[in-house]
Motif scaffolding. Structure first.
Motif, PDB file in Angstrom:
ATOM      1  N   ASP A   1      42.701  33.932  39.670  1.00 45.75           N
ATOM      2  CA  ASP A   1      41.926  34.022  40.834  1.00 45.75           C
ATOM      3  C   ASP A   1      42.456  35.356  41.465  1.00 45.75           C
ATOM      4  OD1 ASP A   1      41.473  33.610  43.561  1.00 45.75           O
ATOM      5  OD2 ASP A   1      41.400  31.507  43.420  1.00 45.75           O
ATOM      6  N   PRO A   2      41.229  36.205  41.996  1.00 48.34           N
ATOM      7  CA  PRO A   2      41.399  37.381  42.590  1.00 48.34           C
ATOM      8  C   PRO A   2      42.210  37.437  43.786  1.00 48.34           C
ATOM      9  CG  PRO A   2      39.033  36.823  43.039  1.00 48.34           C
ATOM     10  CD  PRO A   2      39.785  35.857  41.877  1.00 48.34           C
ATOM     11  N   THR A   3      42.247  36.108  44.419  1.00 48.43           N
ATOM     12  CA  THR A   3      42.980  36.116  45.771  1.00 48.43           C
ATOM     13  C   THR A   3      44.528  36.545  45.767  1.00 48.43           C
ATOM     14  OG1 THR A   3      41.527  34.320  46.431  1.00 48.43           O
ATOM     15  CG2 THR A   3      43.500  34.566  47.845  1.00 48.43           C
TER      16      THR A   3
ATOM     17  N   HIS B   1      45.352  41.020  45.151  1.00 50.53           N
ATOM     18  CA  HIS B   1      45.216  41.947  46.354  1.00 50.53           C
ATOM     19  C   HIS B   1      44.821  43.360  45.527  1.00 50.53           C
ATOM     20  CE1 HIS B   1      48.179  39.420  48.378  1.00 50.53           C
ATOM     21  NE2 HIS B   1      48.902  39.273  47.392  1.00 50.53           N
TER      22      HIS B   1
ATOM     23  N   ASN C   1      39.295  43.937  46.346  1.00 52.07           N
ATOM     24  CA  ASN C   1      37.801  43.095  46.020  1.00 52.07           C
ATOM     25  C   ASN C   1      38.045  41.775  45.756  1.00 52.07           C
ATOM     26  OD1 ASN C   1      37.377  42.704  43.513  1.00 52.07           O
ATOM     27  ND2 ASN C   1      37.432  45.142  43.547  1.00 52.07           N
ATOM     28  N   ASN C   2      37.021  41.018  45.751  1.00 52.88           N
ATOM     29  CA  ASN C   2      37.071  39.659  45.655  1.00 52.88           C
ATOM     30  C   ASN C   2      36.491  39.124  44.237  1.00 52.88           C
ATOM     31  OD1 ASN C   2      38.352  37.171  46.712  1.00 52.88           O
ATOM     32  ND2 ASN C   2      36.017  36.540  47.116  1.00 52.88           N
ATOM     33  N   GLN C   3      36.454  40.381  43.481  1.00 53.77           N
ATOM     34  CA  GLN C   3      35.953  40.227  42.074  1.00 53.77           C
ATOM     35  C   GLN C   3      36.600  39.472  41.238  1.00 53.77           C
ATOM     36  OE1 GLN C   3      34.111  44.083  41.370  1.00 53.77           O
ATOM     37  NE2 GLN C   3      32.164  43.027  40.907  1.00 53.77           N
TER      38      GLN C   3
ATOM     39  N   GLU D   1      32.467  41.639  36.023  1.00 57.96           N
ATOM     40  CA  GLU D   1      32.599  40.143  36.261  1.00 57.96           C
ATOM     41  C   GLU D   1      31.834  39.146  35.696  1.00 57.96           C
ATOM     42  OE1 GLU D   1      33.522  38.027  40.499  1.00 57.96           O
ATOM     43  OE2 GLU D   1      31.456  38.765  40.712  1.00 57.96           O
TER      44      GLU D   1
ATOM     45  N   GLN E   1      32.311  33.865  40.392  1.00 54.00           N
ATOM     46  CA  GLN E   1      32.516  33.581  41.658  1.00 54.00           C
ATOM     47  C   GLN E   1      32.352  31.825  42.029  1.00 54.00           C
ATOM     48  OE1 GLN E   1      33.062  35.301  44.806  1.00 54.00           O
ATOM     49  NE2 GLN E   1      33.867  36.864  43.016  1.00 54.00           N
TER      50      GLN E   1
ATOM     51  N   LYS F   1      35.572  30.588  41.160  1.00 51.58           N
ATOM     52  CA  LYS F   1      36.607  30.836  42.141  1.00 51.58           C
ATOM     53  C   LYS F   1      36.290  30.026  43.369  1.00 51.58           C
ATOM     54  CE  LYS F   1      35.975  34.421  45.083  1.00 51.58           C
ATOM     55  NZ  LYS F   1      35.994  33.793  46.329  1.00 51.58           N
ATOM     56  N   ASN F   2      35.271  29.883  43.660  1.00 52.30           N
ATOM     57  CA  ASN F   2      34.800  29.067  44.865  1.00 52.30           C
ATOM     58  C   ASN F   2      35.281  27.579  44.669  1.00 52.30           C
ATOM     59  OD1 ASN F   2      34.203  31.219  46.367  1.00 52.30           O
ATOM     60  ND2 ASN F   2      31.797  30.993  45.779  1.00 52.30           N
TER      61      ASN F   2
END
Length: 242
Positions: free
Chosen positions: A90-92, A95, A98-100, A169, A174, A177-178
């Protein structure tokens, strides 16, 4: 784009001592929502005593492929190209600015096998290695960068983690991730006795290397480090620790 050394240390801090059934290091990571936030073991070299997972039950799983061994075609049979397992991160937690969804985690000894990143590719959202076109989210993505832990020790099997950066990606990145279906870093190490789920395409027998076509899963109990050290002299078992 390159993750810093502190992030590598943080990733390695999630590495666990290994249960005594398999010889290779296993990496801990946490899935935020999957199965009520149970911590899970990433792929290892053996999945003994397990069963076939439900197709796409573990969408964070990825297969590390040797690029030169991937057959041509849009939906190739990649069983002979598969070399190691990996987990999409998870990109969260990373750091990275970006959120990819771009990074996956594998074992350090896997990265050691090839000299340049372009020798690797990742099969993402896969289940059956012989039928890679069975799901719209399944695809093969080249690896653009590898970062092995700076203190990786092949002889002692310490810091046995490596980051893989994909060249792009995944199509369904996404969405995964969501939905909370990617691996995230745990806040603390589960204690001995915790039962986790190991997944992978590793051999399913002790006596011979018999590799399955489909992803396997098995429940294993986490052992204390001193238990693993005591068993380390028996057979080919190794210990992985942060």
């Amino acid at each position: 784009s390159t993750l810093d050394n502190d992030m590598m240390i943080a990733l390695a801090a999630s590495a666990a001592a290994v249960e005594n059934l398999q010889p290779n290091g296993t990496v801990w990571a946490v899935n935020r929502r999957r199965l009520r936030q149970l911590r899970r073991l990433a792929p290892s070299a053996k999945v003994i005593g397990g069963t076939e997972a439900e197709p796409y039950e573990f969408p964070f799983n990825a297969a590390l492929l040797v690029t030169s061994l991937i057959p041509s075609g849009s939906t190739p049979n990649v069983k002979n190209a598969q070399d190691c397992g990996a987990s999409l991160l998870d990109p969260t937690d990373l750091h990275q600015g970006n959120n990819q969804v771009l990074w996956a985690l594998t074992a350090g000894h896997c990265c050691k096998k090839r000299s340049t990143p372009d020798e690797w590719s990742l099969l993402v959202h896969g289940h059956n290695l012989r039928r890679t076109g069975a799901h719209p989210c399944t695809e093969i993505i080249p690896v653009a960068e590898t970062i092995r832990h700076p203190d990786y020790d092949n002889r002692l099997t310490k810091h046995d983690v490596c980051l893989l950066k994909m060249s792009r990606e995944p199509t369904c990145g996404q969405q995964l991730k969501n939905d909370g279906l990617l691996m995230t870093l745990g806040e603390e190490m589960p204690k001995a006795g915790f039962v986790g789920t190991l997944t992978g395409w590793g051999t399913t027998t002790v006596s011979e290397n018999k590799y399955p076509n489909a992803l396997q899963e098995v429940s294993l109990k986490l052992k204390k480090q001193r238990f693993c050290k005591k068993k380390a002299g028996q057979g080919d078992m190794l210990i992985s620790r942060a």
